[in-house]
Scaffold this motif. Sequence first.
Motif, PDB file in Angstrom:
ATOM      1  N   LEU A 123       0.854  -1.189   0.000  1.00 30.57           N
ATOM      2  CA  LEU A 123       0.000   0.000   0.000  1.00 30.57           C
ATOM      3  C   LEU A 123       0.885   1.232   0.000  1.00 30.57           C
ATOM      4  N   PHE A 124       0.622   2.137  -0.918  1.00 29.92           N
ATOM      5  CA  PHE A 124       1.332   3.419  -1.004  1.00 29.92           C
ATOM      6  C   PHE A 124       2.846   3.214  -1.020  1.00 29.92           C
ATOM      7  N   GLY A 125       3.294   2.195  -1.750  1.00 26.79           N
ATOM      8  CA  GLY A 125       4.729   1.981  -1.907  1.00 26.79           C
ATOM      9  C   GLY A 125       5.411   1.288  -0.751  1.00 26.79           C
ATOM     10  N   ARG A 126       4.659   0.786   0.217  1.00 21.58           N
ATOM     11  CA  ARG A 126       5.241   0.097   1.368  1.00 21.58           C
ATOM     12  C   ARG A 126       4.764  -1.343   1.410  1.00 21.58           C
ATOM     13  N   GLU A 127       5.656  -2.243   1.809  1.00 17.19           N
ATOM     14  CA  GLU A 127       5.301  -3.633   2.027  1.00 17.19           C
ATOM     15  C   GLU A 127       4.824  -3.767   3.469  1.00 17.19           C
ATOM     16  N   LEU A 128       3.568  -4.179   3.640  1.00  9.67           N
ATOM     17  CA  LEU A 128       2.950  -4.146   4.962  1.00  9.67           C
ATOM     18  C   LEU A 128       2.568  -5.556   5.406  1.00  9.67           C
ATOM     19  N   TRP A 129       1.294  -5.805   5.641  1.00  9.98           N
ATOM     20  CA  TRP A 129       0.837  -7.137   6.001  1.00  9.98           C
ATOM     21  C   TRP A 129       0.655  -7.942   4.720  1.00  9.98           C
ATOM     22  N   ARG A 130       0.614  -9.266   4.834  1.00  7.75           N
ATOM     23  CA  ARG A 130       0.358 -10.079   3.653  1.00  7.75           C
ATOM     24  C   ARG A 130      -1.057  -9.817   3.120  1.00  7.75           C
ATOM     25  N   GLU A 131      -1.995  -9.485   4.001  1.00 13.76           N
ATOM     26  CA  GLU A 131      -3.331  -9.037   3.580  1.00 13.76           C
ATOM     27  C   GLU A 131      -3.600  -7.715   4.284  1.00 13.76           C
ATOM     28  N   SER A 132      -3.267  -6.624   3.598  1.00 11.25           N
ATOM     29  CA  SER A 132      -3.321  -5.294   4.200  1.00 11.25           C
ATOM     30  C   SER A 132      -4.698  -4.646   4.101  1.00 11.25           C
ATOM     31  N   ARG A 133      -5.644  -5.283   3.418  1.00 10.96           N
ATOM     32  CA  ARG A 133      -6.984  -4.696   3.305  1.00 10.96           C
ATOM     33  C   ARG A 133      -7.666  -4.503   4.660  1.00 10.96           C
ATOM     34  N   PRO A 134      -7.700  -5.510   5.535  1.00 10.00           N
ATOM     35  CA  PRO A 134      -8.431  -5.312   6.798  1.00 10.00           C
ATOM     36  C   PRO A 134      -7.963  -4.129   7.628  1.00 10.00           C
ATOM     37  N   PRO A 135      -6.657  -3.972   7.909  1.00  8.75           N
ATOM     38  CA  PRO A 135      -6.295  -2.794   8.701  1.00  8.75           C
ATOM     39  C   PRO A 135      -6.571  -1.485   7.970  1.00  8.75           C
ATOM     40  N   HIS A 139     -28.602   1.054   6.569  1.00  8.64           N
ATOM     41  CA  HIS A 139     -27.724   1.135   7.740  1.00  8.64           C
ATOM     42  C   HIS A 139     -26.767  -0.054   7.771  1.00  8.64           C
ATOM     43  N   ASN A 140     -27.291  -1.220   7.495  1.00  6.30           N
ATOM     44  CA  ASN A 140     -26.487  -2.437   7.491  1.00  6.30           C
ATOM     45  C   ASN A 140     -25.326  -2.340   6.502  1.00  6.30           C
ATOM     46  N   GLY A 141     -25.564  -1.641   5.368  1.00  9.93           N
ATOM     47  CA  GLY A 141     -24.528  -1.503   4.356  1.00  9.93           C
ATOM     48  C   GLY A 141     -23.413  -0.546   4.724  1.00  9.93           C
ATOM     49  N   THR A 142     -23.546   0.171   5.830  1.00 11.48           N
ATOM     50  CA  THR A 142     -22.481   1.078   6.281  1.00 11.48           C
ATOM     51  C   THR A 142     -21.772   0.539   7.522  1.00 11.48           C
ATOM     52  N   ILE A 143     -22.007  -0.725   7.839  1.00 10.81           N
ATOM     53  CA  ILE A 143     -21.292  -1.405   8.925  1.00 10.81           C
ATOM     54  C   ILE A 143     -20.598  -2.604   8.299  1.00 10.81           C
ATOM     55  N   TYR A 144     -19.266  -2.604   8.355  1.00 11.21           N
ATOM     56  CA  TYR A 144     -18.485  -3.472   7.488  1.00 11.21           C
ATOM     57  C   TYR A 144     -17.982  -4.700   8.248  1.00 11.21           C
ATOM     58  N   ARG A 145     -18.920  -5.544   8.655  1.00 13.54           N
ATOM     59  CA  ARG A 145     -18.528  -6.819   9.246  1.00 13.54           C
ATOM     60  C   ARG A 145     -17.879  -7.681   8.164  1.00 13.54           C
ATOM     61  N   TRP A 146     -16.908  -8.508   8.559  1.00 17.16           N
ATOM     62  CA  TRP A 146     -16.271  -9.391   7.582  1.00 17.16           C
ATOM     63  C   TRP A 146     -17.222 -10.497   7.146  1.00 17.16           C
ATOM     64  N   ARG A 183     -16.491   0.832  12.780  1.00 18.15           N
ATOM     65  CA  ARG A 183     -17.541   0.404  11.852  1.00 18.15           C
ATOM     66  C   ARG A 183     -17.100  -0.799  11.021  1.00 18.15           C
ATOM     67  N   THR A 184     -15.821  -1.008  10.870  1.00 20.60           N
ATOM     68  CA  THR A 184     -15.306  -2.240  10.273  1.00 20.60           C
ATOM     69  C   THR A 184     -14.908  -3.147  11.431  1.00 20.60           C
ATOM     70  N   TRP A 185     -15.566  -4.288  11.529  1.00 19.54           N
ATOM     71  CA  TRP A 185     -15.582  -4.990  12.810  1.00 19.54           C
ATOM     72  C   TRP A 185     -15.631  -6.488  12.596  1.00 19.54           C
ATOM     73  N   PHE A 186     -14.771  -7.219  13.315  1.00 16.69           N
ATOM     74  CA  PHE A 186     -14.825  -8.678  13.276  1.00 16.69           C
ATOM     75  C   PHE A 186     -15.972  -9.203  14.128  1.00 16.69           C
TER      76      PHE A 186
END
Length: 501
Positions: free
Chosen positions: A225-237, A310-317, A258-261
Motif C-alpha cells: 500500500l502506497f509503496g510500502r510492504e505491509l501485512w500479507r493481507e493489508s486490506r483489513p487494517p 444502515h447495514n450496508g455502512t457497517i463493514y462486518r467481515w 464500523r469495520t468490525w470482526f
Amino acid sequence: MGDKVVAGGIGLADRQRHRAKLRQCLEALARLLEEKRFDRPRNLMGLEIELNLAGADGMPSMVNAEVLERIASGDFQTELGRFNLEVNIVPHRLSGSVLDQLAEELRTTLHYADRKAMEVDSGVVMIGILPTLEDRHLVSANLSADERYAMLNAQVVAARGEHFTIDIEGVERLTCTAESIAPEAACTSVQLHLQVTPGRFAAVWNAAQAVAAAQIAVGANSPFLFGRELWRESRPPLFVQSTDTRQPELTAQGVRPRTWFGERWIDSAYELFEENLRFFPPVLPISDDEDPVRVLDEGGVPMLHELTLHNGTIYRWNRPVYGVADGVPHLRVENRVLPAGPTVTDVIANTAFYYGLVRALAEEPRPVWSRMPFAVAAENFDAACRHGIDAWLRWPKPGGRAGALERMPAVRLVQEELLPLAAAGLDAWGVEPADRDRYLGVVEGRCRSRTNGATWQAAAYHRALERGLDRHKALAATTRRYCELMRTGAPVHTWPAGLGD
C-alpha cells in the motif's frame, strides 16, 4: 450501499425520524422471524468481485465511467474509486458442475470487460490492493461520480471530525493521513453470498467467522500500500482505519469501529441486526415512506429500506443481509473476507473452499464455536492478515475437550483438517467430484508450495529491487508482470518467479 441514494440536506429531525424508522424495521424483522415468513432453503449462492483498472504501465486508471459506458451491462457497476468496478454474477444453485459454470461465466465476463477497458487504454486487474496506488490517487476528487459516494464521504468525514489516520506496521511501516474515505477504494474484494434459513443462519455465520483466518491465510493478495510492504493481507487494517468515525478518545473508551470482526458467537441473525442499531449511529439517515409494521399488518412483506441501508455502512467481515425476491424475504450471509484475484481459477478455488467448509462446520455435532473462544477466532484472523500463508493459527484439537486448542502452521491446519472438511461439505451440496477435486487441489497446491498472491507479489518485487530498480519502478514492474500472468488464467501457485524477460 448499491441502492440509489439521493443527496440532500440532513437536519436534526431527519436523524430522529430515521432512528424511529430503524426501530420499526427491527420490530418488523422480529415479527417476520417469529411468523416464519422467510424463503425455504434453495442452496443459492452469489458472487461479487471488485476490480481495479490499470494502464499498460501498471498505474491506476481513473476511467470507470468510460469503461462502464462501453461495457453497457447491468452486471457491472461503479465502486467507490474511479479506478474501481464491480461485477455481479447471478445467483447459482450450489450443486452439480456449478464451480466450472462459475469459472466459465467469470472468464467470459471479465475478458469482455478487459477488452472494453482496453478501448480507453486501460485493463481490468483482479488484485486485493493495486501495488502502484499512491496516496495522491486516493483523494475525494477520485471518488466515483455518484451521489451516494459523495454523500457517504461527507457524512463519514463529518462524524469523524478530523483527518483519517492510516498507521500500519508490517514488513515496513506506513503512516499518513487522509481527508476523505477515498483510501477505502484501495481495497478490492470477493464477496460470497449464501442464502440460509433463519434456523441455520447462526451456525453458518459462526462457521464463517471461525474459518475467516484460514481463508486469508491461503488467499492473501494485498501486501503493498502506497509503496510500502505491509501485512500479507493489508486490506483489513486499511479498511478499519479508512472508515473509522471514532476520534482517539472514543477509541480509548472502547467504542467499536464500523469495520468490525465482532466479539461473540451468535444464536440468531436478529442479534447482528440489533447490534448494528445499538452500537452504530446511522451515517446516512435517509428515510423511506414505507411503514414496515403497517405493511406486515396488511399481510405484505416490508423492504426494510432503513435497516438495509444502515447495514450496508457497517463493514462486518461476515455481514448479515436481509433481502426480498419475488415478494418473499430471505436472509444471506455475505462473506467479505477475501481479496480479489489473482485469477478466475484462484477465485473459484477460494469459493469452493469457503462453501465446502461452512457447510461441513455448520453441521458438525460438536461445532467448532463450542470448542473455541470467539477471541481466538479474532486473533487467528489478525495473525493470518499479518503473515498470510506463513501464519500460525490456533484450532480445537480433534476429539479434545472444550477449550483444548493446538497452535499449528496454517498450511498444516488447512491440509490435514480443513480441506477434508471442505471436500465433505461440497459433497453435501452435491457438487461434482471432479469440480471439487480440481478447485480444492488449487488450495492444496498453494499449501504445498507456500505460495499465494501475496507471496508471489512480494517475491517478484524483491527480485526487481535486486535487479537495481527503485521502489516505484519495482512495484510497477511487479504489477505489469502480475497482469500478464493473471490473463493466462493459470493459478498463482504455478506462476514462474520473477519478472520474466
